[in-house]
Design a protein around this motif. Structure first.
Motif, PDB file in Angstrom:
ATOM      1  N   CYS A 134       0.835  -1.192   0.000  1.00 28.47           N
ATOM      2  CA  CYS A 134       0.000   0.000   0.000  1.00 28.47           C
ATOM      3  C   CYS A 134       0.871   1.244   0.000  1.00 28.47           C
ATOM      4  N   ALA A 135       1.377   1.602  -1.140  1.00 28.70           N
ATOM      5  CA  ALA A 135       2.217   2.791  -1.244  1.00 28.70           C
ATOM      6  C   ALA A 135       1.446   3.922  -1.897  1.00 28.70           C
ATOM      7  N   GLY A 136       1.792   5.149  -1.554  1.00 32.74           N
ATOM      8  CA  GLY A 136       1.187   6.304  -2.204  1.00 32.74           C
ATOM      9  C   GLY A 136       2.184   6.897  -3.170  1.00 32.74           C
ATOM     10  N   ARG A 137       2.620   8.135  -2.894  1.00 32.69           N
ATOM     11  CA  ARG A 137       3.617   8.749  -3.774  1.00 32.69           C
ATOM     12  C   ARG A 137       5.021   8.184  -3.511  1.00 32.69           C
ATOM     13  N   GLU A 138       5.202   7.620  -2.324  1.00 30.94           N
ATOM     14  CA  GLU A 138       6.487   7.013  -1.988  1.00 30.94           C
ATOM     15  C   GLU A 138       6.262   5.603  -1.464  1.00 30.94           C
ATOM     16  N   LEU A 139       7.345   4.858  -1.436  1.00 28.84           N
ATOM     17  CA  LEU A 139       7.307   3.559  -0.778  1.00 28.84           C
ATOM     18  C   LEU A 139       7.193   3.754   0.731  1.00 28.84           C
ATOM     19  N   VAL A 140       6.709   2.721   1.393  1.00 34.57           N
ATOM     20  CA  VAL A 140       6.600   2.736   2.844  1.00 34.57           C
ATOM     21  C   VAL A 140       7.495   1.640   3.394  1.00 34.57           C
ATOM     22  N   GLU A 141       8.360   2.000   4.344  1.00 34.41           N
ATOM     23  CA  GLU A 141       9.235   1.037   4.982  1.00 34.41           C
ATOM     24  C   GLU A 141       8.921   1.013   6.478  1.00 34.41           C
ATOM     25  N   LEU A 142       8.580  -0.152   6.991  1.00 40.20           N
ATOM     26  CA  LEU A 142       8.266  -0.293   8.405  1.00 40.20           C
ATOM     27  C   LEU A 142       9.488  -0.847   9.124  1.00 40.20           C
ATOM     28  N   ILE A 143      10.067  -0.039  10.002  1.00 39.50           N
ATOM     29  CA  ILE A 143      11.261  -0.430  10.749  1.00 39.50           C
ATOM     30  C   ILE A 143      10.828  -1.202  11.989  1.00 39.50           C
ATOM     31  N   GLN A 144      11.341  -2.401  12.171  1.00 37.63           N
ATOM     32  CA  GLN A 144      10.956  -3.237  13.298  1.00 37.63           C
ATOM     33  C   GLN A 144      11.462  -2.646  14.612  1.00 37.63           C
ATOM     34  N   ASN A 145      10.652  -2.804  15.664  1.00 34.78           N
ATOM     35  CA  ASN A 145      11.011  -2.337  16.997  1.00 34.78           C
ATOM     36  C   ASN A 145      11.024  -3.538  17.940  1.00 34.78           C
ATOM     37  N   PRO A 146      12.194  -4.065  18.287  1.00 37.32           N
ATOM     38  CA  PRO A 146      12.256  -5.271  19.135  1.00 37.32           C
ATOM     39  C   PRO A 146      11.822  -5.018  20.572  1.00 37.32           C
ATOM     40  N   ASP A 147      11.651  -3.759  20.969  1.00 37.54           N
ATOM     41  CA  ASP A 147      11.311  -3.431  22.352  1.00 37.54           C
ATOM     42  C   ASP A 147       9.817  -3.235  22.566  1.00 37.54           C
ATOM     43  N   LEU A 148       8.996  -3.575  21.570  1.00 33.44           N
ATOM     44  CA  LEU A 148       7.556  -3.389  21.730  1.00 33.44           C
ATOM     45  C   LEU A 148       7.024  -4.253  22.866  1.00 33.44           C
ATOM     46  N   ALA A 149       6.188  -3.640  23.684  1.00 29.24           N
ATOM     47  CA  ALA A 149       5.512  -4.374  24.755  1.00 29.24           C
ATOM     48  C   ALA A 149       4.164  -4.864  24.250  1.00 29.24           C
ATOM     49  N   PRO A 150       3.635  -5.959  24.785  1.00 29.55           N
ATOM     50  CA  PRO A 150       2.304  -6.427  24.381  1.00 29.55           C
ATOM     51  C   PRO A 150       1.214  -5.452  24.823  1.00 29.55           C
ATOM     52  N   GLU A 151       0.088  -5.516  24.132  1.00 34.54           N
ATOM     53  CA  GLU A 151      -1.045  -4.654  24.447  1.00 34.54           C
ATOM     54  C   GLU A 151      -2.026  -5.387  25.355  1.00 34.54           C
ATOM     55  N   ARG A 152      -2.705  -4.638  26.226  1.00 31.57           N
ATOM     56  CA  ARG A 152      -3.693  -5.200  27.142  1.00 31.57           C
ATOM     57  C   ARG A 152      -4.979  -4.378  27.065  1.00 31.57           C
ATOM     58  N   SER A 153      -6.092  -5.008  27.394  1.00 32.13           N
ATOM     59  CA  SER A 153      -7.357  -4.285  27.291  1.00 32.13           C
ATOM     60  C   SER A 153      -8.322  -4.703  28.386  1.00 32.13           C
ATOM     61  N   ARG A 154      -9.275  -3.810  28.670  1.00 31.98           N
ATOM     62  CA  ARG A 154     -10.426  -4.096  29.517  1.00 31.98           C
ATOM     63  C   ARG A 154     -11.664  -3.596  28.790  1.00 31.98           C
ATOM     64  N   ASN A 155     -12.727  -4.402  28.809  1.00 30.86           N
ATOM     65  CA  ASN A 155     -13.953  -4.040  28.093  1.00 30.86           C
ATOM     66  C   ASN A 155     -15.157  -4.315  28.972  1.00 30.86           C
ATOM     67  N   ALA A 156     -16.096  -3.365  28.982  1.00 28.07           N
ATOM     68  CA  ALA A 156     -17.368  -3.547  29.675  1.00 28.07           C
ATOM     69  C   ALA A 156     -18.479  -3.066  28.763  1.00 28.07           C
ATOM     70  N   GLN A 157     -19.614  -3.754  28.777  1.00 36.23           N
ATOM     71  CA  GLN A 157     -20.737  -3.331  27.960  1.00 36.23           C
ATOM     72  C   GLN A 157     -22.055  -3.744  28.587  1.00 36.23           C
ATOM     73  N   LEU A 158     -23.078  -2.933  28.320  1.00 33.85           N
ATOM     74  CA  LEU A 158     -24.445  -3.177  28.753  1.00 33.85           C
ATOM     75  C   LEU A 158     -25.349  -3.034  27.543  1.00 33.85           C
ATOM     76  N   SER A 159     -26.405  -3.823  27.479  1.00 39.12           N
ATOM     77  CA  SER A 159     -27.327  -3.695  26.351  1.00 39.12           C
ATOM     78  C   SER A 159     -28.723  -4.119  26.771  1.00 39.12           C
ATOM     79  N   ALA A 160     -29.698  -3.629  26.019  1.00 41.12           N
ATOM     80  CA  ALA A 160     -31.100  -4.008  26.194  1.00 41.12           C
ATOM     81  C   ALA A 160     -31.693  -4.211  24.814  1.00 41.12           C
TER      82      ALA A 160
END
Length: 743
Positions: free
Chosen positions: A520-546
């Motif tokens: 998916c390039a536009g006017r230029e190429l896209v280069e994704l530089i890897q980051n070995p220090d990335l931490a995992p993501e965490r989530s909390r979810n709450a929902q109510l419905s009727a």
């Protein structure tokens, strides 16, 4: 917060939980399946009651399903085999009863506003029946009795929207946003509850496959042979993976009902041409099906500079499926698929400023893989299922006199037990494993990651109250062991009303690969530089419905709140002018919050007329700075009016979607900075169809249709010159016509 350019086209939806299992198939009260099928004529509402017995012994069959075919109405029997379906519009119906371990029985009944009684006697049989098959004939069954607010996009919905891929089929659903991320490939992401598509887990017939299909790839999955698409939001997705922060989308193939087939030809604006074909074979102990879809589109020059802005493409999809009944209590399903997408011209031309060839040439995608499912009905109310799949994904683009090639492999397997316990308790336990491997010709060695998971879900019914507890224990090859709990409660004081509440947590390891990087390039190429220090993501979810659901109208309201910690985002870190490459790197961006309200309604004011509407209010922000997240519309709405004149075989629909303004970003040198607000806009679509003959389920039938899309001719043309990543429609008004043959 920044991210790679994404075209945002919000739309909306509530939706259902995928891959039905035995513990989902038990319900002690009658239930209504919602307004998802062709409306019946209106008159005084009728009531159908009765009991389901075992043929030969006369013993009651508990927990049987009773469905009024083609109406969207049905019920589940109680422990004594009693069932009741209420508020049934007057008419003639074929009523089918089925249960785990028994064959099906169908009877015809005429209802004219008066109560009717209909008993069934089922014979013990093999297990190719609806209650234990996620591909069952009835579109919803008791998916509506699951943890999360749910909804189904049916086959009829798909046809009325004129969708030719899963991405387009999900448009105009309340609570769902389709955000087109790549003008080169036309791919988009499926956002649920304001969260990026990478937090949406996509299942193929209940089975996870490629990583990040929610953020890239559903535009390449054709709807040929798809029975329905199910969506479960928030904590309802915990059973299917801790990374499903936003929810789950399940693509369910059509069940084989009889030997027959179909063919369809379409042609329209922007060089649209499509051919679809499918064939089914139903034998005594074998069901087989195969589908083929091929679509071509032309290049598009939306800013009139003589150079195409969006490419020509050829998309091809092939799938096959075989169901073998090995024994009365044992069946085996084998399936396979292949999707390819080849692009020519478009944004690649803009790089070099010429219309024939450019810096990027012939980008293409290929995805394929086999799947296998073995089901054994161990007892009258228990089921053992083993599943396995392997999938491959290859992405190639030719640039700077060489091919850039990436190949991703994903292997998955699980073993699940689901059964009924004493005291109205249901239990399911799943042991699963997943292994991912990425090979790139620009990297000296392959990267891998794997995980093992154990999931237990315990459901206890106490009269009108159902309590569910879920626990997911996973061991990651890079991050050790994690535990993710979840809980939910549902209160159903009547057969028409349901109140739900749920809470869940999630954990997501960083992906091996960004599928947007080179393709998916536009006017230029896209280069994704890897980051070995990335931490995992965490989530909390709450929902109510009727939810309130009756024969001629339904209403739903849902509230949700998400907290996401250590969110991984893409940030532009440099511009290599010598190589004409924009460089991005992934970082953890702290805490993000999304919260909102989803409203949905459906109403049958006249015979054959169905009105639907939905509205979403979203507040998505960086919890640390309070700034709104880019490319998320605060207000969004959708509406549909569909009319079916059955005696003449005519159907017509008018639909639309409103997309409120959203903050954008623009490119400024080596960085992405805050851009202008996008304008409010509305899109309108219309479709008219005429059917002759028996239709798709009986005899030979023909259907001709015409559709007009984006009637107001709204496009985001002037924004391209401002270096603002795409957020809205890239093509104006377009038309499509087609002819379908079924036999």
């Amino acid at each position: 917060m920044t991210r790679i350019a994404c075209d945002r086209v919000p739309v909306l939806a509530f939706i259902p939980a995928p891959f039905t299992t035995a513990q989902q198939l038990v319900e002690t009260e009658a239930f209504l399946l919602g307004l998802i099928a062709e409306p019946a004529g209106m008159a005084r509402a009728g009531r159908l009651t009765g009991r389901v017995f075992e043929a030969g012994t006369g013993n009651p069959v508990p927990w049987a399903n009773v469905v009024l075919e083609g109406s969207g109405l049905g019920a589940a029997a109680d422990s004594a085999g009693r069932y009741a379906v209420t508020d049934i519009p007057a008419g003639e119906y074929e009523v089918t009863a089925s249960a785990v371990g028994y064959g099906t029985e169908t009877s015809r009944v005429s209802l004219r506003g008066q109560p009717a009684v209909l008993d069934f006697r089922l014979r013990p049989a093999r297990i190719d029946v609806a209650p234990i098959d996620a591909r069952a004939e009835a579109p919803v069954r008791n998916l509506g009795d699951r943890v999360a607010p749910t909804r189904v996009v049916t086959r009829r919905d798909i046809e009325e929207r004129g969708a030719d891929n899963i991405q387009d089929a999900l448009r105009a659903e309340p609570g769902v946003t389709i955000a087109a991320c790549c003008p080169v490939s036309g791919s988009g992401e499926i956002q649920l509850q304001g969260l990026d598509g990478k937090y949406t887990t996509v299942l193929l017939d209940g089975m996870p496959g490629l990583a990040d299909l929610g953020s890239y790839g559903l535009a390449h999955v054709p709807v040929t042979g798809v029975e329905r698409v199910e969506i479960a939001t928030g904590a309802g997705g915990l059973t299917y993976g801790g990374e499903a922060f936003g929810g789950v989308v399940n693509v369910v193939p059509s069940a084989v009902r009889r030997t027959g087939g179909m063919g369809q030809l379409e042609a329209g604006s922007f060089g649209n041409q499509r051919v679809q074909a499918g064939v089914d074979a139903k034998l005594d102990r074998l069901d087989a099906s195969a589908t083929l879809s091929r679509r071509q589109t032309g290049a598009s020059d939306i800013d009139g500079d003589g150079v195409s802005d969006f490419p020509a493409s050829t998309q091809t999809g092939v799938s096959a499926r075989l169901l073998a009944r090995l024994h009365e209590r044992l069946d085996l399903t084998l399936s396979g698929y292949s999707w390819t997408d080849e692009r020519r011209g478009g944004a690649m031309d803009r790089v070099a400023g010429r219309s024939d060839t450019g810096l990027l040439e012939n980008p293409n995608i290929a995805s394929w893989g086999p799947m296998a499912v073995l089901r054994w009905q161990a007892g009258a109310a228990s089921l053992l299922t083993g599943r396995g799949s392997w999938s491959g994904y290859r992405q190639r683009v030719f640039t700077q006199e060489r091919w850039l090639d990436a190949f991703e492999e994903v292997g998955y397997g699980d073993l699940q037990y689901a059964g009924q316990l004493p005291f109205n308790q249901r239990l399911s336990v799943t042991l699963s494993g997943r292994h991912e491997r990425l090979t790139e010709n620009t990297s000296p060695q392959a990267r891998t990651q794997s995980r093992l998971g154990l999931v237990a879900e315990d459901e206890l019914s106490l009269g009108p109250v159902t309590v569910i507890g879920t626990g997911r224990l996973e061991r990651f090859s890079r991050f050790g062991t994690r535990f993710m709990p979840g809980a939910a409660v549902m209160y159903a004081p009547t057969t028409h009303v349901r109140l739900r509440g749920s809470y869940g947590t999630g954990f997501r390891a960083p992906s091996l690969y960004s599928k947007l990087a080179q393709f998916c390039a536009g006017r230029e190429l896209v280069e994704l530089i890897q980051n070995p220090d990335l931490a995992p993501e965490r989530s909390r979810n709450a929902q109510l419905s009727a939810e309130l659901s009756r024969a001629d109208y339904s209403f739903s309201v849902g509230l949700f709140h998400n907290r996401l910690f250590d969110m991984v985002t893409d940030s532009m870190v440099g511009l290599d002018t010598a190589r004409n490459v924009r460089q991005y790197r992934q970082f953890n961006r702290g805490e993000v919050m999304t919260r909102g309200v989803n409203l949905g309604a459906a109403f049958r004011p006249l015979p054959g007329l169905l009105l639907r509407a939905g509205y979403s209010l979203l507040d998505a922000q960086d919890a640390e700075t309070g700034r709104a997240l880019p490319y998320r519309s605060r207000h969004a709405a959708s509406w549909t009016a569909g009319y079916n004149l059955a005696r003449l075989g005519l159907s017509a629909s008018l639909s639309g979607e409103f997309v409120g303004g959203m903050p954008t970003q623009r490119r400024h040198g080596e960085h992405l900075v805050e851009g202008p607000m996008s304008p409010n806009h509305a899109l309108w679509h219309a479709r008219l169809a005429k059917r002759w003959g028996g239709g798709p389920d009986a005899g030979v039938g023909y259907e001709a249709f015409v559709s007009a899309n984006n009637l107001t001719d709204f496009v985001q043309d002037e924004w391209i010159a401002q270096e603002v990543p795409l957020w809205g429609p890239t093509r104006g008004r377009w038309f499509l016509a087609g002819l379908k043959l079924s036999f």
